[in-house]
Design a protein around this motif. Structure first.
Motif, PDB file in Angstrom:
ATOM      1  N   SER A   1      -0.290  52.578  68.962  1.00 54.58           N
ATOM      2  CA  SER A   1       0.026  53.827  68.276  1.00 54.58           C
ATOM      3  C   SER A   1      -1.223  54.487  67.688  1.00 54.58           C
ATOM      4  CB  SER A   1       1.036  53.580  67.147  1.00 54.58           C
ATOM      5  OG  SER A   1       2.303  53.278  67.682  1.00 54.58           O
TER       6      SER A   1
ATOM      7  N   PHE B   1       4.926  49.789  70.594  1.00 56.27           N
ATOM      8  CA  PHE B   1       4.658  50.829  69.607  1.00 56.27           C
ATOM      9  C   PHE B   1       3.726  51.844  70.262  1.00 56.27           C
ATOM     10  CE2 PHE B   1       6.211  47.364  67.197  1.00 56.27           C
ATOM     11  CZ  PHE B   1       6.676  47.847  65.983  1.00 56.27           C
TER      12      PHE B   1
ATOM     13  N   TYR C   1       3.312  55.501  69.501  1.00 57.79           N
ATOM     14  CA  TYR C   1       3.263  56.815  68.866  1.00 57.79           C
ATOM     15  C   TYR C   1       1.955  57.489  69.264  1.00 57.79           C
ATOM     16  CZ  TYR C   1       6.964  55.197  65.665  1.00 57.79           C
ATOM     17  OH  TYR C   1       8.127  54.725  65.126  1.00 57.79           O
TER      18      TYR C   1
ATOM     19  N   SER D   1      12.299  46.514  71.167  1.00 61.68           N
ATOM     20  CA  SER D   1      11.864  47.470  70.152  1.00 61.68           C
ATOM     21  C   SER D   1      10.973  48.508  70.814  1.00 61.68           C
ATOM     22  CB  SER D   1      11.105  46.744  69.034  1.00 61.68           C
ATOM     23  OG  SER D   1      10.661  47.644  68.050  1.00 61.68           O
TER      24      SER D   1
ATOM     25  N   HIS E   1       9.083  52.220  69.973  1.00 64.69           N
ATOM     26  CA  HIS E   1       8.671  53.228  68.999  1.00 64.69           C
ATOM     27  C   HIS E   1       7.960  54.336  69.766  1.00 64.69           C
ATOM     28  CE1 HIS E   1       9.093  50.634  65.221  1.00 64.69           C
ATOM     29  NE2 HIS E   1       9.462  49.865  66.239  1.00 64.69           N
TER      30      HIS E   1
ATOM     31  N   HIS F   1      12.920  53.755  67.453  1.00 62.63           N
ATOM     32  CA  HIS F   1      12.333  54.706  66.515  1.00 62.63           C
ATOM     33  C   HIS F   1      11.788  55.870  67.329  1.00 62.63           C
ATOM     34  CE1 HIS F   1      11.647  51.875  62.821  1.00 62.63           C
ATOM     35  NE2 HIS F   1      12.823  51.697  63.397  1.00 62.63           N
TER      36      HIS F   1
ATOM     37  N   HIS G   1      10.352  59.289  66.483  1.00 60.72           N
ATOM     38  CA  HIS G   1       9.868  60.168  65.419  1.00 60.72           C
ATOM     39  C   HIS G   1       9.406  61.502  65.978  1.00 60.72           C
ATOM     40  CE1 HIS G   1       8.881  56.676  62.421  1.00 60.72           C
ATOM     41  NE2 HIS G   1      10.140  56.725  62.778  1.00 60.72           N
TER      42      HIS G   1
END
Length: 258
Positions: A109, A139, A141, A167, A169, A200, A202
């Protein structure tokens, strides 16, 4: 003389470590490459990042020698400008020799130069452990990533026949739409062994957002995950989601009680 290590965790988050430090870490990991089963490395930065592709090349070369690894965590969060798709590709090629992995946690990220290409690299890297992996955390992002990466990931997920904990993100920006998110939801719905799910998604704060269309697909997904016991949804900032979308997801969750 150090005993043969099975588990090694090194946390250098917030330090000024650069590629030279990575070289030292690589030498240490290489020393125990035949015995390590658990390796967790944290190079996340609060200084904008001093690691470059060179450091990732060193680590990728070493990781591929750790043939007994079952648990691997690599965190490169916020190495903003110096890590590119090429460096991540070297890391993910290192993963291709790890046929016994059970847990994989990757955090790239806020490495702002990364693109959707790294998802394909990750997917190619973990092909060898698709039948052993039970926990996967990604992850990602990153402002240059979007639907192309989501589609690449969606096409790979069904091969994880033993996945129990997932998971994801993701950074919803102008490159991400309902189409990409819905494809991912549709794919996740086929993961019959999934018991833990963390999503997640965002928003980046600009005029981009997913809508109730994604929420409807999420409802269908939740209805399909019959053994799901843990769910973590984070949709902060998605200001185009309305009451209708929330009701859809609530309906999907209510099916888990039957």
């Amino acid at each position: 003389r150090l005993p043969s290590l099975l588990h090694l965790t090194l946390d250098f988050s917030g330090t000024q470590i650069n590629d030279e430090g990575c070289k030292g870490v690589g030498q240490l990991v290489n020393h125990f490459s035949t015995t390590l089963t658990n390796l967790h490395l944290n190079f996340s930065s609060s200084f904008g990042g001093r690691l470059s592709d060179g450091g990732l090349h060193i680590l990728g070369d070493v990781i591929r020698k750790c043939l007994n690894l079952t648990h691997l965590t690599l965190n490169f969060r916020e190495n903003v400008n110096n890590i590119s798709d090429t460096g991540v590709g070297k890391i993910t090629r290192g993963l291709s020799s790890l046929s016994q992995l059970v847990l994989l946690h990757l955090n790239f990220s806020w490495c702002d130069e990364l693109t959707d290409r790294i998802v394909e690299n990750i997917v190619n890297g973990i092909q060898q452990c698709h039948s052993t992996l039970t926990q996967l955390s990604l992850f990602l992002y990153n402002p240059k990533m979007g639907d192309v990466g989501l589609v690449s990931l969606s096409r790979f997920l069904p091969t994880l026949t033993r996945i129990q904990e997932l998971s994801i993100h993701w950074y919803v920006n102008e490159n991400t739409s309902d189409d990409g998110c819905c494809e991912m939801m549709n794919t996740i719905s086929s993961l019959s062994s999934l018991s833990h799910l963390q999503l997640h998604l965002h928003r980046d704060g600009r005029d981009t957002s997913i809508t109730d269309t994604t929420m409807k697909s999420m409802c269908t997904m939740l209805c399909s995950l019959i053994i799901l016991s843990h769910l973590d949804l984070d949709l902060r900032g998605q200001d185009k989601i309305t009451d209708s979308g929330v009701i859809d997801v609530s309906h999907g969750l209510s099916q888990l009680t039957h």
